[in-house]
Design a protein around this motif. Sequence first.
Motif, short mmCIF file in Angstrom:
data_model
loop_
_atom_site.label_atom_id
_atom_site.label_comp_id
_atom_site.label_asym_id
_atom_site.label_seq_id
_atom_site.Cartn_x
_atom_site.Cartn_y
_atom_site.Cartn_z
N GLU A 117 42.47 31.13 48.59
CA GLU A 117 41.73 31.54 49.79
C GLU A 117 41.24 32.96 49.55
OE1 GLU A 117 44.19 31.16 53.22
OE2 GLU A 117 43.76 29.04 53.41
N THR A 118 39.95 33.11 49.37
CA THR A 118 39.41 34.44 49.10
C THR A 118 39.05 35.13 50.42
OG1 THR A 118 38.46 33.52 47.10
CG2 THR A 118 37.68 35.70 47.75
N PRO A 119 39.70 36.25 50.73
CA PRO A 119 39.33 36.94 51.97
C PRO A 119 38.02 37.70 51.80
CG PRO A 119 41.15 38.06 50.88
CD PRO A 119 40.76 36.92 50.00
N ILE A 120 37.14 37.53 52.74
CA ILE A 120 35.84 38.21 52.69
C ILE A 120 35.79 39.23 53.82
CG2 ILE A 120 33.32 37.86 52.84
CD1 ILE A 120 34.53 36.51 50.39
N GLN A 121 35.51 40.45 53.47
CA GLN A 121 35.44 41.51 54.48
C GLN A 121 34.23 41.31 55.39
OE1 GLN A 121 37.88 43.81 54.97
NE2 GLN A 121 38.84 42.50 53.45
N LYS A 169 30.80 41.93 57.36
CA LYS A 169 29.62 42.70 56.95
C LYS A 169 29.44 43.93 57.84
CE LYS A 169 27.60 38.27 56.08
NZ LYS A 169 26.76 37.28 56.77
N VAL A 183 37.53 32.18 52.44
CA VAL A 183 36.79 31.09 51.82
C VAL A 183 37.76 30.31 50.95
CG1 VAL A 183 34.84 30.49 50.34
CG2 VAL A 183 34.72 32.51 51.80
#
Lengths: 288, 119
Positions: free
Chosen positions: A39-43, A45, A280
């Motif tokens: 699970e890739t954490p996305i900051q 925007k 994600v």
Amino acid sequence: MTGLLPPKNVRNLLLAGVAALCAATTLACGPSYFEIPIETPIQPKLDVSAFQRVLIAGFVAGGTDDVDANQETVRLLRSQLRSKSSLRVIDADVMALQEIAQEQSKTTAPETAEEAPANHESSAAPAPTQASAQPEHASQPLPAKIKEEKDLEPYERLFANTSYWKRIGEEYQNPLIVTGTVLFMPNSRSGFVSRDVEQIDGYGRRRVVPVRQYLERKGFILRPKFVFIDGRTGATIYSESYREEVLYNSQTNTPALSSYFELMDRLVPNFLSALSSQKVRGTRVLLK
Amino acid sequence: MFSRVAAFLVFIAAVSTTPLYADARGDAKAQVAFGIDVAQKGLWREAIYRWEKAAELDPTYAAAYNDLAIGYEHEGQLDKARQAYEKALELEPGNAQIRQNFELFKEINDRTATAKERP
């Protein structure tokens, strides 16, 4: 009794030995790769730490009469933000921005030339795109019926009206304001489409053969533009546009509202990623 | 006679240096394997520590960099992940699995990067 084994038996024994060795090695070493879910954490925007509340104000919408894109978009985004964002969602009546823009246009039209410098003074650093777009659309009349993309362009000046948005911000205690445009219109396309067809030959073997077929298809295009406005200053801090489309076989009768939700479903994660961190999900291969 | 001695010396040299590489790779492999075990249990920080150690022990071990990149990706350290993937591919350009991991990573990373660049 204990004489030499015949050569054939020796060969068989050797082969069995090699096979056993291979099997033992494979078992001992184990697999050399491992699939692993990640699970890739996305900051987000946008830095929304300055805001505690968010107002999904309304959208200038058009394209088809089958769906009230303004109402539906506001409702959907509010419900998504309630469950997936730390911001408190303000419950307010959905703003009829098209009418508001037309009223603004009526009142400001005779004074545009005189008031232009004053307007610039009151703007609190609008985004570069807005600043450059403003003079372009300032003089265009606002179409009463929005049918296509170019009908939305004159409405851009509404989002550059910082004094108006600042006033709305004051009314709701300086929230982050989300507004924009939504175009949801029917679309049809005909042409050759390639699809794979399974065939079985004379020997009973299956084959997949690409077949080109002429098809008439119909569906919808969704083009939303989300504008994020700082309720304290009325200035646009960020905006993003998307385009999604769906096509169905012409015999399929899909309701417009269900197509609208199908298309919005694809966009919502992108919208949410502007305001809150997202994860994600995916799969990767670890190697030994 | 001389050629036999030379061949013997070359053989001895080859044999004596091989264990050094083999040891480094062996130790690195052990770290990588342990990292995989703990990552599968959800202990990603420990896994990253092990894979970092593996890359340190054997800087030519592509799998260590690949796994490290995945660990960084999972922790949201996207710049470090990219560097690690690039290093892994530099070491093993033909490795389809590393390439596939990197492509999937780029899909996410590029999407967020372009979004950030937008006004």
